[in-house]
Scaffold this active site. Structure first.
Site, PDB file in Angstrom:
ATOM      1  N   ASP A 308       8.598  -8.866  -0.641  1.00 16.92           N
ATOM      2  CA  ASP A 308       7.268  -7.935  -0.256  1.00 16.92           C
ATOM      3  C   ASP A 308       6.312  -9.007  -1.226  1.00 16.92           C
ATOM      4  OD1 ASP A 308       6.903  -4.071  -0.070  1.00 16.92           O
ATOM      5  OD2 ASP A 308       5.734  -5.720  -1.766  1.00 16.92           O
ATOM      6  N   HIS A 321      -9.200  -5.541   6.467  1.00 15.08           N
ATOM      7  CA  HIS A 321      -8.046  -5.446   6.723  1.00 15.08           C
ATOM      8  C   HIS A 321      -8.186  -7.105   7.903  1.00 15.08           C
ATOM      9  CE1 HIS A 321      -6.115  -2.212   5.389  1.00 15.08           C
ATOM     10  NE2 HIS A 321      -7.266  -1.661   5.538  1.00 15.08           N
ATOM     11  N   GLU A 352       3.682  -4.972   3.990  1.00 11.56           N
ATOM     12  CA  GLU A 352       4.354  -6.245   3.802  1.00 11.56           C
ATOM     13  C   GLU A 352       5.699  -6.611   3.680  1.00 11.56           C
ATOM     14  OE1 GLU A 352       3.123  -3.192   0.664  1.00 11.56           O
ATOM     15  OE2 GLU A 352       2.820  -3.307   2.378  1.00 11.56           O
TER      16      GLU A 352
END
Length: 438
Positions: A308, A321, A352
């Protein structure tokens, strides 16, 4: 004289009938031999088709250890009339093979119908294959002769009917005083071919003119003329039809190739993550079940990583973004570079979050690769001022290995890796944590 003619006619009729019977028997034997070969090849073709239909389903059922599906497919195939016996041999690790057989009641083997055998092969992942069993199909000899008997009867009756018609024709010619003019006409007709249609029939040395024989000759010549015109037109039509058929075949082939290419591309896209180019969640879910069953069956190790990106929401909020998408692509490229064995599966399973399947790898080796992955991500040097840690983008990684004694499904392995990831996050992030098996 009438009695003599009658006796001659009777003798000629009997001789013609006897010759027709002998011809019918010989012709039946010859054509019956060809029919036997044709029916044998047809049954073998049916068995091959049955094999091609049943083999993929049986391979899948054997691979998934679904004995119920194996029995259903065998029962279904055994009901086909051409099939006498069907056998599936299942290969198992460290145990004797399992043999499953179905057969038709009272079936008989025919030496000329050789059994068909085919290995059951699966490809767990690209570049590998594994033989999980063997399929054998044997034909029922009764079906061959059941098909052959009516065909032989039809051949014999057809030949006999032709012989009787020939006898009647001979008698009719005899009673109508068949002369050499008719023989000339018969010889002319017998010599006809597409190349000789222009030759006309001429009856020589006739005493009477304009009688039925002249009409016959005139009719034959007219028929030859029309037939020649018809064959010329037919050849023209066949040429045009062949050209249209070739054009159509080429067009269909082109469209088929385009459709196949589009289908392959669509299938690839449906299993890939559009942003990172890695496998998506769907492909990961397909591979995890395959690898779990394979590890259970073969006893080999199976490890996995859950990765992660730390504080990724803050990164998006701080840099936008577009920068977040670029960050995901670069981290995905590092993942692909670190795990590039033929059997490794690297997938983006969340926003993610990434998952890695490592077949045949113990947890200690998986941890070393995970630590290398963390170092490679830090080495990217992607600025992340909103992070609480190193000031650049980092990852937290959870590692776990399959414990066959305690884990009855893949979800247990996934949960252990997720718990390890949770500990890594709460221990300060930018680190690797292992499950209880580490």
């Amino acid at each position: 004289m009438p009695e003599d003619r009658s006796r001659i006619a009777v003798r000629l009729l009997l001789a013609t009938i006897m010759a027709g019977l002998v011809f019918s028997v010989l012709s039946t034997l010859v054509r019956g031999g060809f029919a036997y070969v044709d029916e044998r090849e047809a049954i073998l073709a049916e068995l091959a088709q049955i094999q091609d239909i049943v083999q993929p389903a049986l391979t899948k059922a054997v691979w998934e250890m679904d004995r119920g599906s194996v029995a259903v497919h065998l029962d279904s195939a055994a009901r086909l009339p051409a099939l006498g016996q069907i056998t599936v041999t299942i290969r198992l690790a460290d145990t004797a093979p399992e043999v499953h057989t179905r057969e038709r009641p009272g079936w008989t083997a025919e030496p000329s119908l050789a059994p068909l055998r085919k290995a059951l092969v699966v490809a767990p992942y690209d570049g590998s294959s594994e033989v999980v069993g063997e399929l054998e199909i044997v034909a029922d000899g009764r079906e061959l002769f059941a098909r052959l008997r009516p065909e032989i009867l039809i051949i014999f009756l057809t030949q006999l009917l032709q012989s009787l018609l020939l006898a009647g024709f001979v008698m009719w010619m005899f009673h109508r005083s068949v002369t050499r003019h008719v023989r000339d006409a018969a010889a002319h007709l017998d010599a006809l071919s597409p190349e000789t249609l222009s030759n006309t029939l001429v009856l020589r040395d006739k005493l009477n003119q304009n009688d039925e024989l002249d009409q016959l000759a005139s009719g034959v010549n007219e028929l030859q003329h029309r037939l020649r015109a018809h064959l010329t037109q037919q050849a023209q039509y066949e040429g045009e039809l062949a050209r249209h058929r070739d054009n159509l075949a080429e067009l269909v082939g082109e469209r088929t190739r385009e459709l196949e290419a589009a289908n392959r591309k669509l299938d690839e896209l449906s299993r890939s993550d559009a942003l990172t180019g890695l496998a998506n969640r769907r492909h990961f879910d397909e591979c995890k079940d395959v690898e779990f069953r394979r590890a259970q069956r073969t006893g080999q190790a199976l490890s996995m990583l859950l990765c992660d990106i730390d504080h990724f929401k803050r990164f998006n909020d701080a840099y936008g973004h577009a920068a977040g998408d670029l960050c995901l692509r670069r981290v995905g490229a590092v993942l692909a570079a670190c795990f590039k064995r033929a059997g490794d599966v690297v997938a983006r399973v969340g926003g993610e979050e990434f998952a890695v399947l490592l077949p045949g790898m113990a947890v200690a080796d998986a941890r070393r690769l995970a630590e290398r992955l963390g170092d490679e991500v830090v080495a990217l040097g992607i600025a992340h001022e909103a992070s609480d840690g190193a000031g650049c983008v980092t990852v937290s990684i959870g590692v776990a290995e399959l414990d066959r004694a305690q884990m009855q499904g893949f979800d247990a392995l996934y949960q252990r890796a997720d718990e390890a990831l949770y500990r890594a996050k709460h221990a300060g992030r930018n680190r690797v944590e292992c499950g209880s098996d580490c």
